[in-house]
Design an enzyme around this catalytic site. Sequence first.
Site, PDB file in Angstrom:
ATOM      1  N   HIS A 113       0.818  -1.224   0.000  1.00 20.76           N
ATOM      2  CA  HIS A 113       0.000   0.000   0.000  1.00 20.76           C
ATOM      3  C   HIS A 113       0.852   1.275   0.000  1.00 20.76           C
ATOM      4  O   HIS A 113       0.307   2.377   0.073  1.00 20.76           O
ATOM      5  CB  HIS A 113      -0.942   0.027   1.211  1.00 20.76           C
ATOM      6  CG  HIS A 113      -2.003  -1.029   1.165  1.00 20.76           C
ATOM      7  ND1 HIS A 113      -2.910  -1.127   0.129  1.00 20.76           N
ATOM      8  CD2 HIS A 113      -2.292  -2.045   2.012  1.00 20.76           C
ATOM      9  CE1 HIS A 113      -3.713  -2.155   0.356  1.00 20.76           C
ATOM     10  NE2 HIS A 113      -3.362  -2.731   1.481  1.00 20.76           N
ATOM     11  N   ASP A 153      -3.046 -10.543  -2.572  1.00 22.17           N
ATOM     12  CA  ASP A 153      -3.564 -10.071  -1.283  1.00 22.17           C
ATOM     13  C   ASP A 153      -5.043  -9.683  -1.454  1.00 22.17           C
ATOM     14  O   ASP A 153      -5.462  -9.268  -2.532  1.00 22.17           O
ATOM     15  CB  ASP A 153      -2.743  -8.851  -0.848  1.00 22.17           C
ATOM     16  CG  ASP A 153      -3.023  -8.414   0.576  1.00 22.17           C
ATOM     17  OD1 ASP A 153      -2.241  -8.778   1.462  1.00 22.17           O
ATOM     18  OD2 ASP A 153      -4.022  -7.690   0.793  1.00 22.17           O
ATOM     19  N   HIS A 155      -6.522  -7.165  -0.378  1.00 22.18           N
ATOM     20  CA  HIS A 155      -6.680  -5.725  -0.592  1.00 22.18           C
ATOM     21  C   HIS A 155      -6.035  -5.316  -1.924  1.00 22.18           C
ATOM     22  O   HIS A 155      -4.984  -5.858  -2.289  1.00 22.18           O
ATOM     23  CB  HIS A 155      -6.019  -4.946   0.548  1.00 22.18           C
ATOM     24  CG  HIS A 155      -6.573  -5.267   1.907  1.00 22.18           C
ATOM     25  ND1 HIS A 155      -6.023  -6.245   2.715  1.00 22.18           N
ATOM     26  CD2 HIS A 155      -7.631  -4.757   2.577  1.00 22.18           C
ATOM     27  CE1 HIS A 155      -6.730  -6.313   3.845  1.00 22.18           C
ATOM     28  NE2 HIS A 155      -7.710  -5.431   3.779  1.00 22.18           N
TER      29      HIS A 155
HETATM   30 ZN    ZN Z   1      -4.150  -7.142   2.646  1.00 22.46          ZN
END
Ligand code: ZN
Length: 443
Positions: A113, A153, A155
Site C-alpha cells: 500500500h 492479497d 486488498h
Molecule cells: Zn491485505
Amino acid sequence: MRINAKKKLGLIFFPAFDWAISPTHPEREERLLYTKDQILEEGILDIGGIREYNPIIASKEDVERTHICVPDIDNIVTMPHLISAGGAIKAGELVMEGEVDKAFAIIRPPGHHAFQVVHGARGFCTINNEAIMVEHLRQRYGSDLKIAFVDTDAHHADGTQNIYYNDPNVLHISLHQDGRTLYPGTGFVDDLGGPGAYGRTINLPLPPNTTDEGLLYSLDNLILPILDDFKPDLVINAAGQDNHYSDPLTNMSISAQGYAELNAKLDPDLAILQGGYSIEAALPYVNVGIILAMAGLDYSQIKEPDYHPSIKKQSPKITDTIKKDVEKLLKAWENKDKVDIQKKFNSKDYYTTKRNIYYDTANITENQEVKIKICADCAGLMIIDSVARPSSHGKIRAIIIPHNLCEDCCNLGYQEYQRAKDRSQFKIVYLQDKRKDELLSFK
Ligand SMILES: [Zn+2]
Ligand SMILES: [Zn+2]
C-alpha cells in the site's frame, strides 16, 4: 530418505520481533511466529535444496530511487522497514545470481500500500518492499528487465500499482476483494494504467466469498494467458494471505490448497509476503503450501485443521461475475496497443489527475495532483504535487525522470526542477532521476 526439492528455493525470514504499529495491532510479530514453528515442525529446512538466507539492510539509495519520502527518509523509515525491504532485495539477488531457482521473502512490515510519495504509513505499509527490490534489480541488472507482479492479497495493491502505473516494462496484476466492500476501495476493471503504459495495469475485483474455484479460474483464464503474451523476465507473487477463509479483516474464502495450487501453476520466481491476519489458522498452512509449491514438491497434505471440502463451493453468481470481468480484461489486454492514447487521455500535452489519499495507519490526508507528459517517444515525464494534513512540510513538488525517458523529456524535467526551485509555492522540490540513479532535493 532425504527429500530433495525439484527447484532450489531460498527462504528469507524477517519477523521484525521488536516492531509493531501497536501491541494489539493485527500487523504484529506473531504473524510470523506460528509460521516459523510450522516450517520447523514440517521439516522444511531439512529438505535438500531449500535453504534459509539472512536479509540484508536496504540502503538509503535503495529507498530513494523508489520513493519520495517527505520531508526525507530519516523522518519516515525505521530500521525494521529497511530490513524488511532488504529481505526482498536479498530474495531478488539470490534468483538473479542463480544461487537459487526461486526465493520467498517471508517478511514484515509489508509494502504493497506504499505509494511513490510517502508521508507516513497507510494500510500498515510505509515503504514498498517489492518495488524497492525491483528498482534495485533494474539498477544492477539493467532497466530493460521486464517484471510482472501478481498480487493476490485481499486488498487492492494500490501502492505498487501507483509506482508502476506508467511504466511499460512492469505489468501489475492485482486480484483482490471488490473495492466496494473493502479497504482501500480502489482497483476496478476500467483502471488500466497511465498513457505511457496503458493496459499494463490489470485489476480483477473478486466478489466477497470467492473461493479457490474463482481464484484458479482467474489464473487459468486471465493471468496465465497475459503472462504468456507479456513474457516477463521475472514473475513476482505479492503473496498476501488475507483472502483466506479464516481471515478476520476480509470476507474471502480461499484455502491453503488454493494458494499452493496458484503458486504451482503461476510458477513465480519470487514471492514476497504481504498481509494475512489469521495468525494461527491460516498463515502457517498457507506459507508452507507456498513453499512446497515453489519447490516443486507435493503439497496435497497441507490442510488447515478446520478445513472442510465445502469451503471450495462458490455461488454461481460469483462465478458469473468473475467470468464477465475476466472477459472484459482479456479484451482490454488484447486491444491495449490499438488505443489512441491522446484521445483516451483527452490531451496532447499532459494527462492530469487529482486525488485524495488517506493514510489510515498514520491518520494523514494527502492531496495529490499528478501530471504525466504524453510523449510519442517515451512513457513521459511525471510531475507530482503533494500536500499532506496534518503536516509541517507544506506543499512539495516531485519531478520523476523514469528509466528510458527520451532526451527531450529529460531536459524538460531539469527545466521544471529549476523553475519549481525559483517558485516560493513549494516548500521542498525533488528531482528523482532513475537514469542517473540520484535524488536531488531543494528546501
Ligand atoms: Zn491485505
Ligand atoms: Zn519523451
